[in-house]
Scaffold this active site. Structure first.
Site, mmCIF file in Angstrom:
data_model
loop_
_atom_site.group_PDB
_atom_site.id
_atom_site.type_symbol
_atom_site.label_atom_id
_atom_site.label_comp_id
_atom_site.label_asym_id
_atom_site.label_seq_id
_atom_site.Cartn_x
_atom_site.Cartn_y
_atom_site.Cartn_z
ATOM 1 N N LYS A 126 -0.233 6.793 13.768
ATOM 2 C CA LYS A 126 -0.239 5.359 13.423
ATOM 3 C C LYS A 126 0.862 4.698 14.216
ATOM 4 C CE LYS A 126 -2.289 2.391 10.669
ATOM 5 N NZ LYS A 126 -3.648 2.463 10.094
ATOM 6 N N ASP A 166 -5.641 -2.325 13.104
ATOM 7 C CA ASP A 166 -5.293 -2.278 11.675
ATOM 8 C C ASP A 166 -4.903 -3.721 11.345
ATOM 9 O OD1 ASP A 166 -4.709 -0.158 9.398
ATOM 10 O OD2 ASP A 166 -3.015 -1.534 9.312
HETATM 11 P P1 NDP Z 1 -6.805 -7.765 8.829
HETATM 12 O O1 NDP Z 1 -5.575 -8.095 9.554
HETATM 13 O O2 NDP Z 1 -8.124 -8.059 9.432
HETATM 14 O O3 NDP Z 1 -6.790 -8.455 7.374
HETATM 15 C C1 NDP Z 1 -5.772 -8.189 6.483
HETATM 16 C C2 NDP Z 1 -6.029 -8.961 5.209
HETATM 17 O O4 NDP Z 1 -5.139 -8.498 4.196
HETATM 18 C C3 NDP Z 1 -5.754 -10.450 5.361
HETATM 19 O O5 NDP Z 1 -6.577 -11.164 4.489
HETATM 20 C C4 NDP Z 1 -4.291 -10.536 4.958
HETATM 21 O O6 NDP Z 1 -3.879 -11.813 4.493
HETATM 22 C C5 NDP Z 1 -4.233 -9.542 3.824
HETATM 23 N N1 NDP Z 1 -2.855 -9.026 3.743
HETATM 24 C C6 NDP Z 1 -2.171 -8.372 4.686
HETATM 25 N N2 NDP Z 1 -0.918 -8.099 4.296
HETATM 26 C C7 NDP Z 1 -0.830 -8.606 3.046
HETATM 27 C C8 NDP Z 1 0.196 -8.646 2.114
HETATM 28 N N3 NDP Z 1 1.407 -8.108 2.371
HETATM 29 N N4 NDP Z 1 -0.064 -9.217 0.916
HETATM 30 C C9 NDP Z 1 -1.290 -9.760 0.650
HETATM 31 N N5 NDP Z 1 -2.308 -9.768 1.513
HETATM 32 C C10 NDP Z 1 -2.077 -9.204 2.701
HETATM 33 O O7 NDP Z 1 -6.684 -6.194 8.476
HETATM 34 P P2 NDP Z 1 -7.817 -5.162 8.053
HETATM 35 O O8 NDP Z 1 -8.884 -5.824 7.279
HETATM 36 O O9 NDP Z 1 -8.158 -4.375 9.259
HETATM 37 O O10 NDP Z 1 -6.977 -4.174 7.096
HETATM 38 C C11 NDP Z 1 -6.943 -4.326 5.672
HETATM 39 C C12 NDP Z 1 -6.544 -2.997 5.046
HETATM 40 O O11 NDP Z 1 -7.514 -1.996 5.402
HETATM 41 C C13 NDP Z 1 -5.190 -2.424 5.497
HETATM 42 O O12 NDP Z 1 -4.611 -1.719 4.410
HETATM 43 C C14 NDP Z 1 -5.587 -1.419 6.591
HETATM 44 O O13 NDP Z 1 -4.604 -0.419 6.754
HETATM 45 C C15 NDP Z 1 -6.866 -0.865 5.988
HETATM 46 N N6 NDP Z 1 -7.783 -0.224 6.913
HETATM 47 C C16 NDP Z 1 -8.265 -0.870 8.019
HETATM 48 C C17 NDP Z 1 -9.161 -0.228 8.861
HETATM 49 C C18 NDP Z 1 -9.777 -0.914 10.034
HETATM 50 O O14 NDP Z 1 -10.645 -0.310 10.676
HETATM 51 N N7 NDP Z 1 -9.421 -2.147 10.349
HETATM 52 C C19 NDP Z 1 -9.577 1.159 8.619
HETATM 53 C C20 NDP Z 1 -9.076 1.723 7.390
HETATM 54 C C21 NDP Z 1 -8.202 1.045 6.598
HETATM 55 P P3 NDP Z 1 -2.856 -12.687 5.372
HETATM 56 O O15 NDP Z 1 -3.694 -13.311 6.437
HETATM 57 O O16 NDP Z 1 -2.272 -13.665 4.422
HETATM 58 O O17 NDP Z 1 -1.816 -11.747 5.933
HETATM 59 O O1 2IT Z 2 -6.332 3.063 8.711
HETATM 60 C C1 2IT Z 2 -7.240 3.351 9.514
HETATM 61 O O2 2IT Z 2 -7.959 4.341 9.367
HETATM 62 C C2 2IT Z 2 -7.463 2.447 10.655
HETATM 63 N N1 2IT Z 2 -6.771 1.429 10.757
HETATM 64 C C3 2IT Z 2 -8.499 2.772 11.696
HETATM 65 C C4 2IT Z 2 -7.956 3.761 12.680
HETATM 66 C C5 2IT Z 2 -8.829 4.029 13.880
HETATM 67 O O3 2IT Z 2 -8.358 4.807 14.728
HETATM 68 O O4 2IT Z 2 -9.957 3.526 13.977
#
Ligand code: NDP
Ligand code: 2IT
Length: 444
Positions: A126, A166
């Site tokens: 990461k 992420d």
């Molecule tokens: P994005 O940046 O697309 O969206 C993040 C969302 O979460 C936004 O709505 C953001 O709001 C909110 N958020 C972030 N930080 C906070 C906080 N401290 N408090 C409240 N809301 C918050 O990210 P993703 O959708 O990609 O990721 C969301 C989650 O999913 C994370 O935990 C990530 O690690 C996990 N994840 C993502 C993967 C991927 O493929 N993208 C894969 C597996 C897991 P704001 O705009 O206000 O910050």
């Molecule tokens: O938390 C996660 O698994 C991710 N943000 C996706 C990682 C990836 O390599 O696609």
């Protein structure tokens, strides 16, 4: 003291202050106890757990960049290369002001077991930066990404370490970083995943984490004799994962009534209109509260999280520790019977205790959100063979992988704990393959 406790006590002393990492490590280490105890002598002799909890390496660097007004800034950049026993380091990059070493170590540690659960050959890593992309122009984001990659490129490669997105890192950022990597190295290789379709990206990767979350939730609820059809679903976040979880849940006949961001949540009793959300979040890069201007029957709750809303299923898709014990109690009291985590570690220890005590269905993040990284691994396969698969092919493989993860987790739960303790199930099922590979490869 048992081997597991000994290792955790030493870890707490060595890394005092790394709260998020210690929280993640404790939870994994506690629940894999039965699998460790079955091989305790051999694992102790090989210092297996001591090696498992230390990253192979952590790279930290400064990221200097200049904003549009000519002002200079310096952010911190990191890559935690945690474990390469079963494949090259694989895991996302997070750009968010809260990013620090502890958060990236927790995410990298979780990634080891998640990646193992996918059944694909990917190790755990990461990275990211404390840079905040919010409110920055495209040109500023590009200059930051170029500077970040100008250092990171030395440590990554298609067979070495393959970052992705992420929080705060989506298609735009991956594109800028890929361009800079190619420019510096002269290599057109699958060094990042989540790329655009025109330069080696995979169909269905943007959808994969959210879709995968709903596929595994569907399998979990079916196996409990229930259905997503007509279920009321509460989702947090409004980014990549939340959006596509909403889309797939709606396709399967559920009604999603909330989304959120760090400022508040929206409640739409008639079901979230995703085209409105796509326009606000992906085109305008705006805030979720703007939804109520477009849909006047919806309500916005400033400064609140959606866990008090009555629902059948909760899918937290924002960030770590967004559900505490009180929130979990509220969910359960209001009749919520299933929680599956799109985010990484969104439920704190008290919340998880509450779910397990109430025996509601609960699928932890490392299993539930593995569809993103699994599809990243499918992108790596397509890049290696220089082919592009159809949406249906990738989506079909994703679905099979998520259904497969559910059954691996459920079997391990049954073997080592009780039928629906998917926390123990996911940790043990993920651990076994990594432990086996580490034992076979000797003291490295
Ligand atoms: P994005 O940046 O697309 O969206 C993040 C969302 O979460 C936004 O709505 C953001 O709001 C909110 N958020 C972030 N930080 C906070 C906080 N401290 N408090 C409240 N809301 C918050 O990210 P993703 O959708 O990609 O990721 C969301 C989650 O999913 C994370 O935990 C990530 O690690 C996990 N994840 C993502 C993967 C991927 O493929 N993208 C894969 C597996 C897991 P704001 O705009 O206000 O910050
Ligand atoms: O938390 C996660 O698994 C991710 N943000 C996706 C990682 C990836 O390599 O696609």
């Amino acid at each position: 003291m048992s081997y597991v406790d000994e290792v955790f006590e030493a870890l707490k002393k060595k890394h005092a202050g790394e709260d998020e990492f210690l929280e993640a490590a404790e939870r994994v280490i506690e629940t894999i106890k039965p699998a460790v105890e079955a091989n305790e002598e051999a694992y102790r002799k090989a210092a297996l757990l001591e090696r498992l909890v230390e990253p192979e390496r952590i790279i930290t660097f400064r990221v200097p960049w200049t904003d549009d007004s000519g002002k200079n800034h310096v952010n911190l950049g990191y890559r935690v290369q945690f474990n390469s026993a079963i494949g090259p380091y694989k895991g996302g990059l997070r750009f968010h002001p809260s990013v620090n070493q502890s958060i990236l170590k927790f995410l990298g540690f979780e990634q080891i077991f998640k990646n193992s659960l996918t059944g694909l050959p990917i190790g755990g890593g990461k990275g990211g930066s404390d840079f905040d992309p919010k409110g920055k122009s495209d040109a500023e984001v590009m200059r930051f990404c170029q500077s970040f990659m100008t250092e990171l490129f030395k440590y990554i490669g298609a067979d070495e370490d393959v970052p992705a997105g992420d929080i705060g890192v989506g298609g735009r950022e991956v594109g800028y970083m890929y361009g800079q990597y190619k420019r510096i190295t002269g290599l057109y290789e699958g060094v990042l995943t989540g790329k655009g379709l025109s330069f080696g990206g995979s169909l269905a990767r943007p959808e994969a984490t959210g879709y995968g979350l709903v596929y595994i939730t569907d399998e979990m609820v079916r196996n409990a004799g229930k259905s997503l059809k007509d279920a009321t679903v509460v989702i947090s976040g409004s980014g990549n994962v939340a959006q596509y979880a909403t889309q797939k849940a709606e396709q399967l006949g559920a009604k999603v009534v909330t989304l959120s961001d760090s400022n508040g949540y929206i409640y739409d009793p008639d079901g979230i209109k995703l085209d409105v959300v796509f326009e606000i979040k992906n085109v305008k890069r705006g805030r979720i509260k703007e939804y109520v201007e477009k849909v006047p029957t919806a309500k916005y709750f400033e400064g609140e999280r959606p866990w008090g809303v009555k629902c059948d299923i909760a899918l937290p898709c924002a960030t770590q520790n967004e559900i505490n014990g009180e929130d979990a109690k509220k969910l359960i009291e209001n009749g919520c019977w299933a929680v599956a985590e799109g985010a990484n570690m969104p439920s704190d220890a008290d919340a998880i205790d509450a779910y397990l005590k109430a025996k509601i269905l609960y699928m932890p993040g490392k299993a539930a959100n593995a569809g993103g990284v699994a599809t990243s691994a499918l992108e790596m396969s397509q890049n290696s063979e220089r082919l592009s698969w159809t949406f249906e092919e990738v989506d079909g493989k994703l679905k099979d992988i998520m259904v497969g993860i559910y059954h691996k987790v459920a079997e391990a739960a049954k073997k080592y704990s009780y039928e629906t303790d998917f926390v123990t199930g996911a940790n043990i099922a993920g651990f076994e393959k990594v432990a086996d590979a580490m034992m076979a490869q000797g003291m490295v």
